[in-house]
Motif scaffolding. Sequence first.
Motif, PDB file in Angstrom:
ATOM      1  N   ARG A  32       0.928  -1.190   0.157  1.00  0.00           N
ATOM      2  CA  ARG A  32      -0.089   0.096  -0.081  1.00  0.00           C
ATOM      3  C   ARG A  32       0.821   1.258  -0.163  1.00  0.00           C
ATOM      4  O   ARG A  32       2.015   1.242   0.582  1.00  0.00           O
ATOM      5  N   ILE A  33       0.366   2.142  -0.515  1.00  0.00           N
ATOM      6  CA  ILE A  33       1.041   3.558  -0.630  1.00  0.00           C
ATOM      7  C   ILE A  33      -0.222   4.696   0.000  1.00  0.00           C
ATOM      8  O   ILE A  33      -1.108   4.596  -0.899  1.00  0.00           O
ATOM      9  N   SER A  35      -0.571   8.481  -0.096  1.00  0.00           N
ATOM     10  CA  SER A  35      -0.084  10.025  -0.523  1.00  0.00           C
ATOM     11  C   SER A  35      -0.923  11.294  -0.021  1.00  0.00           C
ATOM     12  O   SER A  35      -2.330  10.762   0.130  1.00  0.00           O
ATOM     13  N   ILE A  55       2.518   7.305  -9.312  1.00  0.00           N
ATOM     14  CA  ILE A  55       1.660   6.472  -9.292  1.00  0.00           C
ATOM     15  C   ILE A  55       1.495   5.338 -10.228  1.00  0.00           C
ATOM     16  O   ILE A  55       1.831   4.009 -10.124  1.00  0.00           O
ATOM     17  N   ALA A  58       4.601   3.177  -8.995  1.00  0.00           N
ATOM     18  CA  ALA A  58       3.955   2.242  -8.041  1.00  0.00           C
ATOM     19  C   ALA A  58       3.342   1.110  -8.335  1.00  0.00           C
ATOM     20  O   ALA A  58       3.660  -0.175  -8.047  1.00  0.00           O
ATOM     21  N   VAL A  65      -2.591   2.544  -4.331  1.00  0.00           N
ATOM     22  CA  VAL A  65      -2.249   3.895  -3.913  1.00  0.00           C
ATOM     23  C   VAL A  65      -3.579   4.724  -3.645  1.00  0.00           C
ATOM     24  O   VAL A  65      -4.488   4.701  -4.542  1.00  0.00           O
ATOM     25  N   ALA A  92      -4.920   6.779  -9.210  1.00  0.00           N
ATOM     26  CA  ALA A  92      -5.143   6.418  -8.092  1.00  0.00           C
ATOM     27  C   ALA A  92      -6.243   4.929  -7.803  1.00  0.00           C
ATOM     28  O   ALA A  92      -7.291   5.003  -8.547  1.00  0.00           O
TER      29      ALA A  92
END
Length: 365
Positions: A32-33, A35, A55, A58, A65, A92
């Motif tokens: 997971r991220i 931001s 993103i 990622a 994200v 996202a």
Amino acid sequence: MRKLGISVYPNHSNLADIKEYIKLASSYGFKRIFSCLLSVEGDKQTVVDEFTEMISFAKKYGMEVIVDVSPSVFNDLGISYDDLTFFKEIGADGIRLDLGFTGNEESIMTFNPQGLKIELNISNGTRYLENILSYQANAENLLGCHNFYPHRYTGLGYEHFIETSKQYKNKGIRTAAFVSSQKATIGPWPVSEGLCTLEMHREWPIAVQAKHLWATDVIDDVIIGNAFASEEELKALSTIDPYQLTLNVELVEDIPETEQKIVLEEFHFNRGDVSDYVIRSTQSRVNYSGVDFPVFNTPSIIERGDIIIESSLYERYAGELQLARLPMQNSGKSNVVGRVVESEMVLLDLIKPWQKFKFQTIPKN
């Protein structure tokens, strides 16, 4: 499946450094991220470019994200709650509402055709979730995530944390909370005194913070709030079993082989008829029935965190493992075979009736 996450802040960090951090975290199993768009400055296109690149990178490493927003961000970027295309365009997987709307808007968002998850702020402790669900929201698209607190002494108290988290867990909604790296210095705001959810965690080793969150059984995902955590910290988190509490211990010198096997290899669980003084793992006395357990280390006082294996002088109890919760007198029949490391003593209070747990020794330098 419980997940580990990191946080990155494109408007506060070099993008090349962020990419290296994402790549490193991914190698240790992070999924997971988090931001933040709350502190972003610049025009819409600049935001789109920065976040899209981050993103996109990622996603190559299998990261989910979620970006933090509020009604003011919607206004600043010219976004409507009933059209979340912007967030899909930057790649996202979801948006976290640091501050919400009235409830109906959030319920509408949960039906967004872009398939974005809508993550709610758990920490406020109102009937916010109940209100949104009353508008017949699509609960499958809802997540919950606590705040983090960069200012010392402003983090959540433990009782409030448990109470608010249960509101979400009781509805079957996935939850997340933040832990703080002791090495990282970057967050979304100028103040940087750690970025944890629980105030009690602020100075704790990062692995103990995560073990504590998971042991509460009200948190699914653990996210490092500040950037950039050290590789040592990422590695430490990656070795934790999210489902079974593992206590780091130091065994006494010259511990007999049988006692060592009981500590490190037996399947331990606390009995249901719990004691204030000891956590009792009794299966070892059955598995090692008939084995002689001589007396070899019987200090007069057993201290909190001591690991005990009963000697054969206790007959029926011989071979039983106990973990001391309170100091107590030793009858002279109880062998102390090891001790939980000091930084993890707090975890003893989270071992519930029938809870499974295990021990591991820490490598010596």
